[in-house]
Scaffold this active site. Structure first.
Site, PDB file in Angstrom:
ATOM      1  N   ARG A   1      10.367 -12.164   3.264  1.00 46.56           N
ATOM      2  CA  ARG A   1       9.121 -12.101   2.493  1.00 46.56           C
ATOM      3  C   ARG A   1       9.060 -13.251   1.492  1.00 46.56           C
ATOM      4  O   ARG A   1       8.033 -13.930   1.366  1.00 46.56           O
ATOM      5  CB  ARG A   1       9.036 -10.752   1.776  1.00 46.56           C
ATOM      6  CG  ARG A   1       7.822 -10.541   0.882  1.00 46.56           C
ATOM      7  CD  ARG A   1       7.805  -9.089   0.418  1.00 46.56           C
ATOM      8  NE  ARG A   1       6.958  -8.848  -0.728  1.00 46.56           N
ATOM      9  CZ  ARG A   1       5.657  -8.576  -0.675  1.00 46.56           C
ATOM     10  NH1 ARG A   1       5.053  -8.554   0.508  1.00 46.56           N
ATOM     11  NH2 ARG A   1       4.964  -8.334  -1.763  1.00 46.56           N
TER      12      ARG A   1
ATOM     13  N   LYS B   1       2.241  -0.862  -1.910  1.00 49.33           N
ATOM     14  CA  LYS B   1       2.535   0.026  -3.025  1.00 49.33           C
ATOM     15  C   LYS B   1       1.263   0.690  -3.527  1.00 49.33           C
ATOM     16  O   LYS B   1       0.210   0.080  -3.576  1.00 49.33           O
ATOM     17  CB  LYS B   1       3.206  -0.758  -4.160  1.00 49.33           C
ATOM     18  CG  LYS B   1       4.593  -1.285  -3.813  1.00 49.33           C
ATOM     19  CD  LYS B   1       5.213  -2.012  -4.990  1.00 49.33           C
ATOM     20  CE  LYS B   1       6.624  -2.493  -4.669  1.00 49.33           C
ATOM     21  NZ  LYS B   1       7.242  -3.207  -5.808  1.00 49.33           N
TER      22      LYS B   1
END
Length: 301
Positions: free
Chosen positions: A246, A172
């Site tokens: 994840r 991000k």
């Protein structure tokens, strides 16, 4: 900035003599406290400087790692007890944990798969199909490296340093990080690349690692679809998505004893602007955390 061990020792005596807790309860309290103290040390915070927002950030990180609400509530109980002791002992004047909210036990948190469930999912993949090896490689990279789906579908060959055991990930905010990759994931990638060489790769897609049968970058919807399909075939009733791998990556590392700070670096939760800030020692440290605590490596020893 190390936390004074004398404070922890005095706190343990307080739990035993003043609170009358059992040896097991004291051990549980101090184990949970160690997580907080590790966080404070990594943030270079003294106990006297801890504020409510610091504790809220610590709790948020526990959630990011997939820790369930019941465990977070238990850790919170230990934190409150510790800061209450610091007040009684005159070590601090204000209690930063006073306004910490206890999580609702019924709060729905991200699903985590066991290692056996991950193997069951991979076992449902038909390797005789054109996409079989690709899908195994995708699942293994998601789990072994803890990637977001956006990070995986945008992975380029220039990001892979397989001989060194790392991949470079752009997360991000275009922040980059280096993540260790397991030998099993490398093997799955190499198996997939044999099939990839036979694709009619569309112009502009040559540098992208994971492609569709049409020779274009694979979409997140396609990955969502086949993961759910394999999970159903494996008889897994949990609500599965790419992000599940994840959370499983982070949870398995934490359960194996890995340092929270190292896990957060590998997940990309910290402010890492370029990969150049990683020294050789840092890379070796992250790699060692993976080798020592991730099930993919533990099972090989």
């Amino acid at each position: 900035m190390a936390i004074d061990n004398k404070i922890v020792s005095k706190y343990k005596s307080y739990l035993l003599l003043e609170k009358g807790l059992s040896k097991n309860s004291i051990e549980a309290y101090t184990n949970d406290l160690a997580k907080l103290l590790s966080y404070l040390e990594n943030e270079n915070l003294k106990l006297q400087d801890v504020k409510l927002d610091h504790l809220q950030q610590f709790i948020a990180q526990l959630y990011d790692l997939g820790i369930n609400a019941r465990s977070v509530a238990r850790i919170l109980s230990g934190i409150r007890s510790f800061f209450n002791y610091l007040i009684l002992d005159g070590y601090i004047q204000e209690d930063p944990a006073e306004l910490l909210e206890t999580p609702k036990i019924g709060l729905k948190l991200p699903t985590v798969l066991s290692l056996e469930e991950i193997e069951d999912i991979k076992g449902c993949i038909d390797l005789s199909t054109k996409e079989g090896h690709r899908n195994r490689a995708i699942i293994e990279v998601l789990y072994s490296c803890g990637l977001r789906i956006s990070e995986l579908i945008n992975l380029k060959f220039s990001d892979m340093f397989l001989n060194d055991g790392f991949i470079r990930v752009e997360g991000k905010g275009s922040k980059q990080r280096l993540v260790p990759i397991s030998e099993i994931a490398i093997k799955e990638i190499n198996n997939y690349l044999i099939d990839r060489d036979h694709l009619d790769i569309k112009k502009g897609s040559e540098s992208t690692v994971f492609l569709s049968k049409r020779g274009t970058p694979i979409s997140r919807i396609m990955v969502f679809h086949f993961i759910k399909q394999y999970a159903e075939q494996a008889g897994i009733q949990k609500n599965i998505s790419p992000h599940t791998f994840r959370h499983s990556f982070a949870t398995h590392l934490l359960e194996g004893g890995a340092n929270i700070r190292a896990i957060q670096q590998m997940l990309g939760h910290e402010k890492i602007t370029t990969t150049e800030i990683y020294t050789h020692m840092d890379r070796e440290y992250l790699r060692q955390e993976i080798i020592e605590h991730h099930p993919r490596n533990i099972n090989k020893r």
